[in-house]
Write an enzyme that holds these catalytic residues in place. Sequence first.
Site, PDB file in Angstrom:
ATOM      1  N   SER A 195       0.842  -1.199   0.000  1.00 15.66           N
ATOM      2  CA  SER A 195       0.000   0.000   0.000  1.00 15.66           C
ATOM      3  C   SER A 195       0.872   1.243   0.000  1.00 15.66           C
ATOM      4  O   SER A 195       2.035   1.203   0.413  1.00 15.66           O
ATOM      5  CB  SER A 195      -0.927   0.019   1.222  1.00 15.66           C
ATOM      6  OG  SER A 195      -0.167   0.057   2.420  1.00 15.66           O
ATOM      7  N   HIS A 240      -3.084   6.976  -4.117  1.00 13.76           N
ATOM      8  CA  HIS A 240      -3.169   5.879  -3.148  1.00 13.76           C
ATOM      9  C   HIS A 240      -3.306   4.578  -3.921  1.00 13.76           C
ATOM     10  O   HIS A 240      -3.986   4.533  -4.934  1.00 13.76           O
ATOM     11  CB  HIS A 240      -4.410   5.995  -2.248  1.00 13.76           C
ATOM     12  CG  HIS A 240      -4.687   7.375  -1.753  1.00 13.76           C
ATOM     13  ND1 HIS A 240      -5.303   8.337  -2.529  1.00 13.76           N
ATOM     14  CD2 HIS A 240      -4.425   7.957  -0.560  1.00 13.76           C
ATOM     15  CE1 HIS A 240      -5.412   9.452  -1.829  1.00 13.76           C
ATOM     16  NE2 HIS A 240      -4.884   9.254  -0.642  1.00 13.76           N
ATOM     17  N   ASN A 278      -3.426   0.032  -3.115  1.00 11.96           N
ATOM     18  CA  ASN A 278      -3.346  -1.091  -2.193  1.00 11.96           C
ATOM     19  C   ASN A 278      -3.732  -2.346  -2.963  1.00 11.96           C
ATOM     20  O   ASN A 278      -4.794  -2.381  -3.600  1.00 11.96           O
ATOM     21  CB  ASN A 278      -4.312  -0.873  -1.012  1.00 11.96           C
ATOM     22  CG  ASN A 278      -4.361  -2.051  -0.065  1.00 11.96           C
ATOM     23  OD1 ASN A 278      -4.813  -3.140  -0.415  1.00 11.96           O
ATOM     24  ND2 ASN A 278      -3.916  -1.824   1.150  1.00 11.96           N
ATOM     25  N   TYR A 279      -2.879  -3.362  -2.927  1.00 12.86           N
ATOM     26  CA  TYR A 279      -3.203  -4.660  -3.531  1.00 12.86           C
ATOM     27  C   TYR A 279      -2.851  -5.742  -2.521  1.00 12.86           C
ATOM     28  O   TYR A 279      -1.758  -5.745  -1.948  1.00 12.86           O
ATOM     29  CB  TYR A 279      -2.467  -4.846  -4.865  1.00 12.86           C
ATOM     30  CG  TYR A 279      -2.997  -3.893  -5.903  1.00 12.86           C
ATOM     31  CD1 TYR A 279      -4.220  -4.145  -6.537  1.00 12.86           C
ATOM     32  CD2 TYR A 279      -2.346  -2.700  -6.191  1.00 12.86           C
ATOM     33  CE1 TYR A 279      -4.756  -3.240  -7.444  1.00 12.86           C
ATOM     34  CE2 TYR A 279      -2.880  -1.793  -7.099  1.00 12.86           C
ATOM     35  CZ  TYR A 279      -4.084  -2.071  -7.719  1.00 12.86           C
ATOM     36  OH  TYR A 279      -4.625  -1.178  -8.605  1.00 12.86           O
ATOM     37  N   ARG A 280      -3.795  -6.669  -2.288  1.00 15.24           N
ATOM     38  CA  ARG A 280      -3.656  -7.589  -1.168  1.00 15.24           C
ATOM     39  C   ARG A 280      -4.224  -8.976  -1.492  1.00 15.24           C
ATOM     40  O   ARG A 280      -5.029  -9.135  -2.404  1.00 15.24           O
ATOM     41  CB  ARG A 280      -4.361  -7.014   0.061  1.00 15.24           C
ATOM     42  CG  ARG A 280      -5.824  -6.692  -0.184  1.00 15.24           C
ATOM     43  CD  ARG A 280      -6.425  -5.858   0.937  1.00 15.24           C
ATOM     44  NE  ARG A 280      -7.830  -5.560   0.688  1.00 15.24           N
ATOM     45  CZ  ARG A 280      -8.254  -4.502   0.014  1.00 15.24           C
ATOM     46  NH1 ARG A 280      -7.379  -3.637  -0.476  1.00 15.24           N
ATOM     47  NH2 ARG A 280      -9.547  -4.292  -0.175  1.00 15.24           N
TER      48      ARG A 280
END
Length: 408
Positions: free
Chosen positions: A254, A268, A270-272
Amino acid sequence: MATIIFCSVNKTARTAARRCLVSHLKGFASAGESHSPLSSAHSPSLTLLSGTRWFSRGSSVRFMSHGTAGRSGAGRARRGALALSGAAAVAAAAAVAGLIANANHFQRAEMATKISQAGEKEKEKEEEEEEGDILERCRGFMSPPVTDIGVLQERKGEMRTRMEMLIMETQAEFCKALQQADGGTFKVDQWQRKEGGGGISCVMQDGKVFEKAGVNVSVVSGYLTEEAAKQMRSRGKVLKGKDGKLPFCAMGVSSVIHPKNPHIPTVHFNYRYFEIEESDGSKQWWFGGGTDLTPVYINKGDAFHFHNTLKEACDKHHPQYYPDFKKWCDRYFYIRHRGETRGIGGIFFDDLDSPNQEEVFSFVKSCARTVVPCYLPIVHKHLNDSFTDEEKDWQQVRRGSRGLSLSF
Protein backbone atom coordinates in the site's frame (compact mmCIF):
# COMPACT_ATOMS: atom_id res chain seq x y z
CA MET A 1 -29.50 26.15 -10.91
CA ALA A 2 -27.65 23.14 -12.30
CA THR A 3 -25.14 23.76 -15.07
CA ILE A 4 -25.10 21.09 -17.76
CA ILE A 5 -22.26 20.73 -20.25
CA PHE A 6 -22.67 18.17 -23.02
CA CYS A 7 -20.07 16.83 -25.46
CA SER A 8 -20.99 14.84 -28.57
CA VAL A 9 -19.01 12.89 -31.12
CA ASN A 10 -19.34 12.88 -34.90
CA LYS A 11 -20.78 9.44 -35.68
CA THR A 12 -18.29 8.85 -38.47
CA ALA A 13 -15.27 9.51 -36.28
CA ARG A 14 -13.32 6.59 -34.81
CA THR A 15 -11.32 8.77 -32.51
CA ALA A 16 -12.28 10.43 -29.23
CA ALA A 17 -14.45 13.53 -29.20
CA ARG A 18 -13.01 16.50 -31.02
CA ARG A 19 -15.85 18.90 -30.75
CA CYS A 20 -17.29 20.07 -27.47
CA LEU A 21 -20.04 22.58 -26.95
CA VAL A 22 -17.98 24.08 -24.14
CA SER A 23 -14.43 25.31 -24.69
CA HIS A 24 -13.32 24.19 -21.22
CA LEU A 25 -13.55 20.57 -22.37
CA LYS A 26 -11.89 20.73 -25.78
CA GLY A 27 -8.46 19.81 -24.49
CA PHE A 28 -9.85 16.92 -22.52
CA ALA A 29 -11.89 15.52 -25.40
CA SER A 30 -8.97 15.64 -27.84
CA ALA A 31 -6.69 13.93 -25.33
CA GLY A 32 -8.34 10.64 -26.17
CA GLU A 33 -7.66 10.75 -29.92
CA SER A 34 -4.42 8.82 -29.83
CA HIS A 35 -5.60 6.08 -27.51
CA SER A 36 -8.31 3.96 -29.05
CA PRO A 37 -11.03 3.88 -31.68
CA LEU A 38 -14.62 4.44 -30.70
CA SER A 39 -17.69 2.45 -31.44
CA SER A 40 -20.04 4.62 -33.47
CA ALA A 41 -22.81 3.40 -31.20
CA HIS A 42 -21.40 5.32 -28.26
CA SER A 43 -21.27 9.09 -27.98
CA PRO A 44 -19.36 10.25 -24.92
CA SER A 45 -21.06 12.84 -22.82
CA LEU A 46 -20.13 14.83 -19.76
CA THR A 47 -22.64 16.36 -17.41
CA LEU A 48 -21.46 18.62 -14.60
CA LEU A 49 -24.29 19.08 -12.15
CA SER A 50 -24.45 21.74 -9.48
CA GLY A 51 -22.24 20.82 -6.54
CA THR A 52 -19.60 22.32 -4.30
CA ARG A 53 -17.86 25.14 -6.06
CA TRP A 54 -14.99 24.47 -8.42
CA PHE A 55 -12.58 27.02 -9.82
CA SER A 56 -10.27 26.52 -12.73
CA ARG A 57 -6.58 27.35 -12.93
CA GLY A 58 -5.55 27.17 -16.57
CA SER A 59 -6.58 23.67 -17.60
CA SER A 60 -7.25 22.68 -13.99
CA VAL A 61 -10.33 22.79 -11.81
CA ARG A 62 -10.18 23.50 -8.12
CA PHE A 63 -12.28 21.77 -5.46
CA MET A 64 -13.98 24.21 -3.10
CA SER A 65 -15.81 23.26 0.08
CA HIS A 66 -18.91 25.10 1.27
CA GLY A 67 -17.06 26.63 4.20
CA THR A 68 -14.32 28.43 2.25
CA ALA A 69 -15.70 28.98 -1.23
CA GLY A 70 -17.07 32.43 -0.63
CA ARG A 71 -13.92 33.91 0.88
CA SER A 72 -11.33 33.04 -1.73
CA GLY A 73 -13.42 32.10 -4.73
CA ALA A 74 -15.23 35.25 -5.75
CA GLY A 75 -12.30 36.90 -7.48
CA ARG A 76 -11.44 33.75 -9.40
CA ALA A 77 -15.03 33.31 -10.55
CA ARG A 78 -15.02 36.80 -12.02
CA ARG A 79 -11.92 35.88 -14.03
CA GLY A 80 -13.93 33.35 -16.01
CA ALA A 81 -13.42 30.21 -13.97
CA LEU A 82 -15.80 27.28 -14.15
CA ALA A 83 -18.10 27.66 -11.13
CA LEU A 84 -20.67 25.16 -9.97
CA SER A 85 -22.82 25.99 -6.96
CA GLY A 86 -24.83 23.59 -4.82
CA ALA A 87 -24.36 20.34 -2.99
CA ALA A 88 -22.15 17.61 -4.50
CA ALA A 89 -18.62 17.70 -5.94
CA VAL A 90 -19.05 13.96 -6.31
CA ALA A 91 -21.33 14.45 -9.32
CA ALA A 92 -18.74 16.52 -11.15
CA ALA A 93 -15.84 14.26 -10.22
CA ALA A 94 -17.77 11.20 -11.31
CA ALA A 95 -18.74 12.93 -14.53
CA VAL A 96 -15.09 13.60 -15.42
CA ALA A 97 -14.26 9.95 -14.93
CA GLY A 98 -17.49 8.99 -16.71
CA LEU A 99 -16.39 10.78 -19.86
CA ILE A 100 -13.14 8.90 -19.70
CA ALA A 101 -14.97 5.60 -19.51
CA ASN A 102 -17.25 6.49 -22.40
CA ALA A 103 -14.47 7.95 -24.50
CA ASN A 104 -12.70 4.61 -24.77
CA HIS A 105 -15.35 2.03 -25.61
CA PHE A 106 -14.21 -0.46 -28.22
CA GLN A 107 -16.52 -2.42 -30.41
CA ARG A 108 -17.18 -5.76 -28.73
CA ALA A 109 -15.56 -7.90 -31.42
CA GLU A 110 -12.49 -5.69 -31.54
CA MET A 111 -12.31 -5.70 -27.75
CA ALA A 112 -12.40 -9.48 -27.61
CA THR A 113 -9.57 -9.76 -30.12
CA LYS A 114 -7.38 -7.29 -28.27
CA ILE A 115 -8.03 -8.97 -24.93
CA SER A 116 -7.10 -12.35 -26.35
CA GLN A 117 -3.87 -11.11 -27.92
CA ALA A 118 -2.81 -9.10 -24.90
CA GLY A 119 -3.68 -11.95 -22.57
CA GLU A 120 -1.42 -14.38 -24.40
CA LYS A 121 1.53 -11.98 -24.32
CA GLU A 122 0.92 -11.20 -20.65
CA LYS A 123 0.80 -14.89 -19.80
CA GLU A 124 4.07 -15.59 -21.62
CA LYS A 125 5.76 -12.69 -19.81
CA GLU A 126 4.49 -13.88 -16.43
CA GLU A 127 5.73 -17.42 -17.03
CA GLU A 128 9.19 -16.17 -17.95
CA GLU A 129 9.38 -13.99 -14.84
CA GLU A 130 8.19 -16.65 -12.44
CA GLU A 131 10.69 -19.13 -13.82
CA GLY A 132 13.44 -16.75 -12.74
CA ASP A 133 15.51 -17.48 -9.66
CA ILE A 134 13.93 -16.25 -6.41
CA LEU A 135 17.27 -15.06 -5.02
CA GLU A 136 18.07 -13.10 -8.18
CA ARG A 137 14.68 -11.40 -8.13
CA CYS A 138 15.08 -10.50 -4.44
CA ARG A 139 18.25 -8.55 -5.20
CA GLY A 140 16.10 -5.85 -6.80
CA PHE A 141 13.90 -5.33 -3.71
CA MET A 142 14.16 -2.49 -1.20
CA SER A 143 15.09 -5.07 1.44
CA PRO A 144 15.09 -8.85 1.88
CA PRO A 145 11.50 -10.18 1.78
CA VAL A 146 9.54 -10.84 4.95
CA THR A 147 9.54 -14.60 4.36
CA ASP A 148 12.91 -16.35 4.40
CA ILE A 149 14.30 -16.73 0.87
CA GLY A 150 14.87 -20.44 1.43
CA VAL A 151 11.20 -20.92 2.29
CA LEU A 152 10.17 -18.95 -0.79
CA GLN A 153 12.36 -21.17 -2.94
CA GLU A 154 10.80 -24.33 -1.48
CA ARG A 155 7.24 -23.23 -2.20
CA LYS A 156 7.94 -21.25 -5.34
CA GLY A 157 4.75 -22.35 -7.08
CA GLU A 158 2.37 -21.50 -4.21
CA MET A 159 0.20 -18.42 -4.52
CA ARG A 160 1.37 -16.94 -1.24
CA THR A 161 4.95 -16.96 -2.56
CA ARG A 162 3.99 -15.54 -5.93
CA MET A 163 1.96 -12.76 -4.32
CA GLU A 164 4.73 -11.88 -1.87
CA MET A 165 7.15 -11.57 -4.77
CA LEU A 166 4.67 -9.35 -6.61
CA ILE A 167 4.13 -6.94 -3.73
CA MET A 168 7.86 -6.72 -3.05
CA GLU A 169 8.49 -5.95 -6.73
CA THR A 170 5.69 -3.36 -6.73
CA GLN A 171 7.16 -1.64 -3.69
CA ALA A 172 10.65 -1.56 -5.21
CA GLU A 173 9.49 -0.35 -8.62
CA PHE A 174 7.41 2.48 -7.16
CA CYS A 175 10.03 3.58 -4.63
CA LYS A 176 12.77 3.72 -7.25
CA ALA A 177 10.57 5.74 -9.60
CA LEU A 178 9.76 8.23 -6.82
CA GLN A 179 13.42 8.50 -5.84
CA GLN A 180 14.36 9.27 -9.43
CA ALA A 181 11.75 12.03 -9.63
CA ASP A 182 12.64 13.50 -6.23
CA GLY A 183 16.38 12.94 -5.86
CA GLY A 184 15.82 11.76 -2.29
CA THR A 185 16.17 8.34 -0.70
CA PHE A 186 13.69 6.09 1.09
CA LYS A 187 14.45 5.01 4.63
CA VAL A 188 13.72 1.30 4.93
CA ASP A 189 12.54 -0.27 8.18
CA GLN A 190 11.66 -3.91 8.76
CA TRP A 191 9.30 -4.97 11.51
CA GLN A 192 8.22 -8.33 12.89
CA ARG A 193 4.94 -9.59 14.28
CA LYS A 194 5.30 -12.03 17.16
CA GLU A 195 2.25 -14.02 16.02
CA GLY A 196 3.87 -14.52 12.61
CA GLY A 197 5.23 -12.49 9.74
CA GLY A 198 6.10 -8.84 9.58
CA GLY A 199 6.55 -6.01 7.14
CA ILE A 200 8.76 -3.49 5.37
CA SER A 201 8.10 0.25 5.61
CA CYS A 202 9.71 2.60 3.10
CA VAL A 203 9.41 6.31 3.92
CA MET A 204 10.87 9.37 2.20
CA GLN A 205 10.45 12.77 3.90
CA ASP A 206 11.22 16.40 3.10
CA GLY A 207 12.37 15.76 -0.45
CA LYS A 208 12.44 18.20 -3.34
CA VAL A 209 9.16 16.91 -4.76
CA PHE A 210 7.47 14.98 -1.94
CA GLU A 211 6.76 16.17 1.57
CA LYS A 212 6.28 12.56 2.56
CA ALA A 213 5.95 9.31 0.65
CA GLY A 214 5.19 5.93 2.18
CA VAL A 215 5.23 2.55 0.40
CA ASN A 216 4.62 -0.36 2.74
CA VAL A 217 4.54 -4.15 2.51
CA SER A 218 3.09 -6.52 5.11
CA VAL A 219 3.08 -10.31 5.17
CA VAL A 220 1.43 -11.72 8.29
CA SER A 221 0.21 -15.14 9.39
CA GLY A 222 -1.29 -16.90 12.39
CA TYR A 223 -4.81 -17.81 13.49
CA LEU A 224 -7.92 -15.76 12.82
CA THR A 225 -9.43 -14.17 15.88
CA GLU A 226 -13.08 -14.95 16.54
CA GLU A 227 -13.94 -11.33 15.79
CA ALA A 228 -12.19 -11.48 12.41
CA ALA A 229 -13.84 -14.81 11.56
CA LYS A 230 -17.26 -13.37 12.48
CA GLN A 231 -16.69 -10.36 10.26
CA MET A 232 -15.71 -12.58 7.33
CA ARG A 233 -18.74 -14.81 7.80
CA SER A 234 -20.91 -11.69 7.66
CA ARG A 235 -19.52 -11.15 4.15
CA GLY A 236 -20.66 -14.62 3.10
CA LYS A 237 -17.52 -16.63 3.86
CA VAL A 238 -18.16 -20.19 5.04
CA LEU A 239 -15.24 -20.99 7.37
CA LYS A 240 -14.71 -24.41 8.93
CA GLY A 241 -11.90 -24.42 11.44
CA LYS A 242 -10.31 -27.26 13.38
CA ASP A 243 -10.77 -27.03 17.16
CA GLY A 244 -11.98 -23.48 16.61
CA LYS A 245 -8.75 -22.46 14.84
CA LEU A 246 -8.39 -21.06 11.35
CA PRO A 247 -4.81 -20.64 10.09
CA PHE A 248 -4.44 -17.68 7.73
CA CYS A 249 -1.94 -15.62 5.83
CA ALA A 250 -2.51 -12.08 4.59
CA MET A 251 -0.26 -9.81 2.59
CA GLY A 252 -0.36 -6.60 0.65
CA VAL A 253 1.39 -3.49 -0.60
CA SER A 254 0.00 0.00 0.00
CA SER A 255 1.08 3.57 -0.55
CA VAL A 256 0.11 7.18 0.13
CA ILE A 257 2.08 10.04 -1.48
CA HIS A 258 2.03 13.70 -0.40
CA PRO A 259 3.66 16.00 -2.98
CA LYS A 260 4.86 19.50 -2.14
CA ASN A 261 3.43 21.10 -5.26
CA PRO A 262 -0.37 21.42 -5.00
CA HIS A 263 -0.64 20.74 -8.74
CA ILE A 264 0.83 17.24 -8.32
CA PRO A 265 -2.00 15.03 -7.04
CA THR A 266 -1.91 12.55 -4.19
CA VAL A 267 -2.14 8.90 -5.19
CA HIS A 268 -3.17 5.88 -3.15
CA PHE A 269 -2.95 2.21 -3.99
CA ASN A 270 -3.35 -1.09 -2.19
CA TYR A 271 -3.20 -4.66 -3.53
CA ARG A 272 -3.66 -7.59 -1.17
CA TYR A 273 -4.21 -11.33 -0.84
CA PHE A 274 -5.90 -13.33 1.93
CA GLU A 275 -5.77 -17.10 2.40
CA ILE A 276 -7.41 -19.33 5.04
CA GLU A 277 -6.73 -23.04 5.58
CA GLU A 278 -9.77 -25.02 6.70
CA SER A 279 -9.96 -28.17 8.79
CA ASP A 280 -9.85 -30.50 5.77
CA GLY A 281 -6.74 -28.82 4.39
CA SER A 282 -8.57 -26.93 1.63
CA LYS A 283 -7.97 -23.23 1.24
CA GLN A 284 -10.21 -20.24 0.77
CA TRP A 285 -8.60 -17.22 -0.85
CA TRP A 286 -9.46 -13.83 -2.28
CA PHE A 287 -7.79 -10.70 -3.60
CA GLY A 288 -8.60 -7.03 -3.13
CA GLY A 289 -7.23 -3.61 -3.88
CA GLY A 290 -7.29 -0.63 -6.17
CA THR A 291 -5.70 2.69 -7.10
CA ASP A 292 -7.23 6.17 -6.85
CA LEU A 293 -6.10 9.74 -7.49
CA THR A 294 -6.78 12.78 -5.29
CA PRO A 295 -5.88 16.08 -6.95
CA VAL A 296 -6.28 19.45 -5.28
CA TYR A 297 -6.70 20.99 -8.73
CA ILE A 298 -8.39 18.85 -11.39
CA ASN A 299 -6.45 18.65 -14.64
CA LYS A 300 -8.48 17.01 -17.41
CA GLY A 301 -5.44 15.58 -19.19
CA ASP A 302 -4.19 14.04 -15.93
CA ALA A 303 -7.60 12.54 -15.25
CA PHE A 304 -7.75 11.01 -18.69
CA HIS A 305 -4.25 9.55 -18.47
CA PHE A 306 -4.84 8.07 -15.00
CA HIS A 307 -8.18 6.44 -15.77
CA ASN A 308 -7.18 5.30 -19.24
CA THR A 309 -4.07 3.53 -17.89
CA LEU A 310 -6.22 1.65 -15.39
CA LYS A 311 -8.83 0.88 -18.02
CA GLU A 312 -6.27 -0.61 -20.39
CA ALA A 313 -5.00 -2.89 -17.61
CA CYS A 314 -8.54 -4.00 -16.76
CA ASP A 315 -9.53 -4.53 -20.39
CA LYS A 316 -6.80 -7.13 -20.83
CA HIS A 317 -8.83 -9.40 -18.58
CA HIS A 318 -12.50 -8.49 -18.93
CA PRO A 319 -14.35 -5.57 -20.58
CA GLN A 320 -16.62 -5.20 -17.55
CA TYR A 321 -13.85 -4.93 -14.96
CA TYR A 322 -13.12 -1.22 -15.45
CA PRO A 323 -16.71 0.09 -15.38
CA ASP A 324 -17.63 -2.16 -12.44
CA PHE A 325 -14.54 -1.45 -10.34
CA LYS A 326 -14.64 2.26 -11.17
CA LYS A 327 -18.20 2.45 -9.79
CA TRP A 328 -17.11 0.49 -6.72
CA CYS A 329 -14.29 2.99 -6.15
CA ASP A 330 -16.64 5.96 -6.50
CA ARG A 331 -18.95 4.46 -3.87
CA TYR A 332 -16.15 3.36 -1.54
CA PHE A 333 -14.48 6.77 -1.37
CA TYR A 334 -17.64 8.85 -1.15
CA ILE A 335 -17.52 11.02 1.98
CA ARG A 336 -21.14 11.12 3.09
CA HIS A 337 -20.92 13.81 5.75
CA ARG A 338 -19.24 16.17 3.27
CA GLY A 339 -21.27 15.17 0.23
CA GLU A 340 -18.23 14.66 -1.97
CA THR A 341 -15.73 12.11 -3.22
CA ARG A 342 -12.17 11.88 -1.91
CA GLY A 343 -10.83 12.60 -5.38
CA ILE A 344 -11.49 11.63 -9.00
CA GLY A 345 -11.62 7.91 -8.24
CA GLY A 346 -9.93 5.02 -9.98
CA ILE A 347 -10.69 1.35 -9.40
CA PHE A 348 -11.45 -0.67 -6.29
CA PHE A 349 -12.45 -4.29 -5.66
CA ASP A 350 -12.57 -6.78 -2.80
CA ASP A 351 -13.32 -10.47 -2.16
CA LEU A 352 -12.36 -11.26 -5.76
CA ASP A 353 -12.15 -15.06 -6.05
CA SER A 354 -13.42 -15.94 -9.53
CA PRO A 355 -13.24 -17.19 -12.21
CA ASN A 356 -10.13 -18.96 -10.83
CA GLN A 357 -7.00 -18.16 -8.86
CA GLU A 358 -4.66 -17.92 -11.85
CA GLU A 359 -6.84 -15.48 -13.73
CA VAL A 360 -7.50 -13.29 -10.70
CA PHE A 361 -3.79 -13.18 -9.83
CA SER A 362 -2.96 -12.23 -13.41
CA PHE A 363 -5.49 -9.38 -13.19
CA VAL A 364 -4.10 -8.14 -9.87
CA LYS A 365 -0.61 -8.26 -11.33
CA SER A 366 -1.71 -6.11 -14.27
CA CYS A 367 -3.23 -3.58 -11.86
CA ALA A 368 -0.18 -3.48 -9.60
CA ARG A 369 2.01 -2.80 -12.60
CA THR A 370 0.06 0.36 -13.44
CA VAL A 371 1.09 2.25 -10.30
CA VAL A 372 4.19 3.75 -11.96
CA PRO A 373 2.83 4.42 -15.47
CA CYS A 374 -0.49 5.88 -14.24
CA TYR A 375 1.14 8.30 -11.77
CA LEU A 376 4.77 9.19 -12.57
CA PRO A 377 4.01 10.88 -15.93
CA ILE A 378 1.65 13.21 -14.02
CA VAL A 379 4.37 13.95 -11.46
CA HIS A 380 6.93 14.83 -14.14
CA LYS A 381 4.37 16.93 -16.03
CA HIS A 382 3.86 19.25 -13.04
CA LEU A 383 7.35 19.24 -11.49
CA ASN A 384 8.02 22.85 -12.44
CA ASP A 385 4.50 24.25 -12.07
CA SER A 386 4.45 27.50 -10.12
CA PHE A 387 2.02 27.90 -7.24
CA THR A 388 0.93 30.62 -4.83
CA ASP A 389 0.77 30.67 -1.05
CA GLU A 390 -3.01 30.54 -1.35
CA GLU A 391 -2.81 27.38 -3.47
CA LYS A 392 -0.44 25.77 -0.97
CA ASP A 393 -2.77 26.66 1.90
CA TRP A 394 -5.69 25.17 0.00
CA GLN A 395 -3.73 21.96 -0.50
CA GLN A 396 -3.30 21.63 3.27
CA VAL A 397 -6.98 22.34 3.90
CA ARG A 398 -8.12 19.71 1.39
CA ARG A 399 -5.60 17.17 2.65
CA GLY A 400 -6.90 17.50 6.20
CA SER A 401 -10.59 17.51 5.25
CA ARG A 402 -10.24 14.30 3.24
CA GLY A 403 -8.45 12.43 5.99
CA LEU A 404 -5.28 12.05 3.95
CA SER A 405 -2.69 12.59 6.65
CA LEU A 406 0.35 10.31 6.56
CA SER A 407 1.67 8.93 9.83
CA PHE A 408 3.96 5.99 10.46
